[in-house]
Write an enzyme that holds these catalytic residues in place. Sequence first.
Site, PDB file in Angstrom:
ATOM      1  N   GLU A   1       0.846  -1.199   0.000  1.00 35.38           N
ATOM      2  CA  GLU A   1       0.000   0.000   0.000  1.00 35.38           C
ATOM      3  C   GLU A   1       0.881   1.248   0.000  1.00 35.38           C
ATOM      4  OE1 GLU A   1      -3.227   1.131  -0.209  1.00 35.38           O
ATOM      5  OE2 GLU A   1      -2.344   3.103   0.160  1.00 35.38           O
TER       6      GLU A   1
ATOM      7  N   ARG B   1     -17.392   4.704   4.824  1.00 37.43           N
ATOM      8  CA  ARG B   1     -16.340   3.914   4.169  1.00 37.43           C
ATOM      9  C   ARG B   1     -15.442   3.203   5.175  1.00 37.43           C
ATOM     10  NH1 ARG B   1     -14.625   4.759  -1.045  1.00 37.43           N
ATOM     11  NH2 ARG B   1     -16.258   5.838  -2.136  1.00 37.43           N
TER      12      ARG B   1
ATOM     13  N   TYR C   1     -28.132  10.505   2.776  1.00 39.82           N
ATOM     14  CA  TYR C   1     -28.548   9.349   3.576  1.00 39.82           C
ATOM     15  C   TYR C   1     -27.754   9.342   4.873  1.00 39.82           C
ATOM     16  CZ  TYR C   1     -24.551   7.406   0.918  1.00 39.82           C
ATOM     17  OH  TYR C   1     -23.329   7.204   0.307  1.00 39.82           O
TER      18      TYR C   1
ATOM     19  N   ASP D   1     -11.334  -0.712  -9.167  1.00 39.67           N
ATOM     20  CA  ASP D   1     -11.239   0.495  -9.997  1.00 39.67           C
ATOM     21  C   ASP D   1     -10.044   0.452 -10.947  1.00 39.67           C
ATOM     22  OD1 ASP D   1     -13.482   1.521  -8.846  1.00 39.67           O
ATOM     23  OD2 ASP D   1     -12.532   3.314  -8.007  1.00 39.67           O
TER      24      ASP D   1
HETATM   25  C1  LIG Z   1     -17.986  10.165  -4.803  1.00 36.27           C
HETATM   26  C2  LIG Z   1     -17.964   8.678  -4.874  1.00 36.27           C
HETATM   27  C3  LIG Z   1     -19.032   7.944  -4.356  1.00 36.27           C
HETATM   28  C4  LIG Z   1     -19.031   6.549  -4.456  1.00 36.27           C
HETATM   29  N1  LIG Z   1     -20.099   5.854  -3.957  1.00 36.27           N
HETATM   30  C5  LIG Z   1     -20.117   4.511  -4.064  1.00 36.27           C
HETATM   31  C6  LIG Z   1     -21.212   3.761  -3.552  1.00 36.27           C
HETATM   32  O1  LIG Z   1     -22.174   4.322  -3.030  1.00 36.27           O
HETATM   33  N2  LIG Z   1     -21.168   2.394  -3.668  1.00 36.27           N
HETATM   34  C7  LIG Z   1     -20.111   1.742  -4.240  1.00 36.27           C
HETATM   35  O2  LIG Z   1     -20.119   0.510  -4.311  1.00 36.27           O
HETATM   36  N3  LIG Z   1     -19.054   2.437  -4.741  1.00 36.27           N
HETATM   37  C8  LIG Z   1     -19.035   3.786  -4.663  1.00 36.27           C
HETATM   38  N4  LIG Z   1     -17.956   4.490  -5.156  1.00 36.27           N
HETATM   39  C9  LIG Z   1     -16.864   3.770  -5.825  1.00 36.27           C
HETATM   40  C10 LIG Z   1     -15.856   3.193  -4.835  1.00 36.27           C
HETATM   41  O3  LIG Z   1     -15.365   4.202  -3.994  1.00 36.27           O
HETATM   42  C11 LIG Z   1     -14.686   2.572  -5.593  1.00 36.27           C
HETATM   43  O4  LIG Z   1     -15.168   1.794  -6.651  1.00 36.27           O
HETATM   44  C12 LIG Z   1     -13.850   1.689  -4.665  1.00 36.27           C
HETATM   45  O5  LIG Z   1     -13.250   2.477  -3.665  1.00 36.27           O
HETATM   46  C13 LIG Z   1     -12.784   0.959  -5.464  1.00 36.27           C
HETATM   47  O6  LIG Z   1     -11.955   0.254  -4.586  1.00 36.27           O
HETATM   48  P1  LIG Z   1     -10.475  -0.160  -5.037  1.00 36.27           P
HETATM   49  O7  LIG Z   1      -9.909  -0.870  -3.874  1.00 36.27           O
HETATM   50  O8  LIG Z   1     -10.530  -0.815  -6.356  1.00 36.27           O
HETATM   51  O9  LIG Z   1      -9.718   1.228  -5.279  1.00 36.27           O
HETATM   52  P2  LIG Z   1      -9.360   2.372  -4.239  1.00 36.27           P
HETATM   53  O10 LIG Z   1     -10.432   2.510  -3.221  1.00 36.27           O
HETATM   54  O11 LIG Z   1      -9.020   3.569  -5.057  1.00 36.27           O
HETATM   55  O12 LIG Z   1      -8.063   1.848  -3.499  1.00 36.27           O
HETATM   56  C14 LIG Z   1      -6.808   1.837  -4.144  1.00 36.27           C
HETATM   57  C15 LIG Z   1      -5.715   1.702  -3.090  1.00 36.27           C
HETATM   58  O13 LIG Z   1      -4.468   1.568  -3.755  1.00 36.27           O
HETATM   59  C16 LIG Z   1      -3.510   2.454  -3.200  1.00 36.27           C
HETATM   60  N5  LIG Z   1      -2.558   2.761  -4.264  1.00 36.27           N
HETATM   61  C17 LIG Z   1      -2.700   3.582  -5.335  1.00 36.27           C
HETATM   62  N6  LIG Z   1      -1.619   3.568  -6.119  1.00 36.27           N
HETATM   63  C18 LIG Z   1      -0.751   2.696  -5.533  1.00 36.27           C
HETATM   64  C19 LIG Z   1       0.545   2.225  -5.882  1.00 36.27           C
HETATM   65  N7  LIG Z   1       1.178   2.656  -6.983  1.00 36.27           N
HETATM   66  N8  LIG Z   1       1.145   1.335  -5.065  1.00 36.27           N
HETATM   67  C20 LIG Z   1       0.519   0.875  -3.947  1.00 36.27           C
HETATM   68  N9  LIG Z   1      -0.701   1.298  -3.567  1.00 36.27           N
HETATM   69  C21 LIG Z   1      -1.334   2.184  -4.366  1.00 36.27           C
HETATM   70  C22 LIG Z   1      -4.338   3.637  -2.732  1.00 36.27           C
HETATM   71  O14 LIG Z   1      -3.648   4.369  -1.732  1.00 36.27           O
HETATM   72  C23 LIG Z   1      -5.580   2.931  -2.198  1.00 36.27           C
HETATM   73  O15 LIG Z   1      -5.429   2.522  -0.869  1.00 36.27           O
HETATM   74  C24 LIG Z   1     -17.945   5.885  -5.071  1.00 36.27           C
HETATM   75  C25 LIG Z   1     -16.864   6.628  -5.574  1.00 36.27           C
HETATM   76  C26 LIG Z   1     -16.873   8.003  -5.482  1.00 36.27           C
HETATM   77  C27 LIG Z   1     -15.717   8.779  -6.046  1.00 36.27           C
END
Ligand SMILES: Cc1cc2nc3c(=O)[nH]c(=O)nc-3n(C[C@H](O)[C@H](O)[C@H](O)COP(=O)(O)OP(=O)(O)OC[C@H]3O[C@@H](n4cnc5c(N)ncnc54)[C@H](O)[C@@H]3O)c2cc1C
Length: 394
Positions: A31, A105, A214, A291
């Site tokens: 991370e 979150r 909400y 994502d």
């Molecule tokens: C405004 C908003 C509202 C949302 N509402 C919802 C909702 O109601 N319901 C829902 O299901 N989803 C919602 N989402 C979407 C959701 O937040 C994301 O889809 C989710 O957080 C994706 O998780 P992830 O672990 O793939 O990515 P992330 O949460 O982006 O986590 C990525 C992690 O990787 C780390 N990282 C980045 N680059 C590197 C690197 N090079 N090396 C090591 N670590 C790194 C970051 O620090 C982070 O900890 C919302 C998003 C937004 C922006």
Amino acid sequence: MAHILIAGGGIGGLATALSLTRRGHRTTVLERAPAFAEIGAGIQLGPNAFHALDRLGVGEAVRARAVFIDELRFMDGTTGEKVAAMELTGAYRERFGNPYAVVHRGDLHQPLLAACQELPGVTLVPDAAVERYEQDADGVTVHTADGRSFSGAALIGADGIRSTVRAQMLGDGEPRVSGHTIYRSVIPIGKVPEELRWNTVTLWAGPKWHFVHYMIGGGEYLNLAVTRDNGATVPVTGRATDRSHVLEQFPGIGATARRLLELGDDWREWVLCDRDPVDGWTDGRVGLIGDAAHPMLQYAAQGACQALEDAVVLAELLADVDGTAVAAGLEKFNAARRERTGRTQEVARLMGSELYHPAGERAVERNRMLSAFTQEELYDQVSWLHGERAFTAV
Ligand SMILES: Cc1cc2nc3c(=O)[nH]c(=O)nc-3n(C[C@H](O)[C@H](O)[C@H](O)COP(=O)(O)OP(=O)(O)OC[C@H]3O[C@@H](n4cnc5c(N)ncnc54)[C@H](O)[C@@H]3O)c2cc1C
């Protein structure tokens, strides 16, 4: 069994570490941040997320801090008219096998983190920004920005919308800037007059804007999120914004929605980004989830839900895989997930343009269409997304 490296310790990365390790693999989560934590506000979780969380063994821990809401309410933000409401109690829960809920979150991330910390097979490495990977017939090596190297049988890029792993794998540039700005605020429930406290996710739709609110934190806070299609061209992530600036953005907002908006304080803004779906997110021993693989606008409230599904499906498909068969397992994962996640990316965009932001006659037509649906027909609309085990891969 294999040692699997995971770039990123967000919701998707931790869920993946948990699911793979519970299936007998060893995982190392790298991370970038100095600590494993989630900042930010509320998040909606469909029944599909709870099915995944149960499979990960943390369903009850997440339920303990969740708010189980009664309905998804769709309001015309200009006239104040209630257009439609999808009930989320009795028949909905029966049909989809789980409730719809909202959580902070942190209340989703923390149980995932605690479960990882309890498993001896998970190694959590903060302050480890993944910079690049290389692979050969024997495995994959990841290099971090501070010069360290980590080796394993596979690498899963769970490093979010600006994924470094994806950049090396696909080289498809920066995400698409949507032109939509979202302003978010979380306020203590004590500041909210009784008559404005509803156990719903309420969405007020206006021309080129919409407002969602909400309760979160077991009902202790109200989460406000208001979005404007203002043609913003530069991505922004969580920048502090003046209250007066936020209020100026929504001059046509109806009286009740305005009262709620005026409660907001300590606003932060994001300019939302996503990507078009792509067919492939694998490169030999390297795969993507969450994502990093399929970033979407939040309008279907499914980004995190899909990341949780990814984690479950990936572990199913890599369950009995040793170091040599890992690339084939990642291909299967890609094939199992790309249609569903791609459709969700596309639907999320359409929800913004066709449901939330129309003006004039298009808004009238939308109201007519939504208000004509029966409850059963509304459930049919979301069934492919919320339905029980809709994501089971095998
Ligand atoms: C405004 C908003 C509202 C949302 N509402 C919802 C909702 O109601 N319901 C829902 O299901 N989803 C919602 N989402 C979407 C959701 O937040 C994301 O889809 C989710 O957080 C994706 O998780 P992830 O672990 O793939 O990515 P992330 O949460 O982006 O986590 C990525 C992690 O990787 C780390 N990282 C980045 N680059 C590197 C690197 N090079 N090396 C090591 N670590 C790194 C970051 O620090 C982070 O900890 C919302 C998003 C937004 C922006």
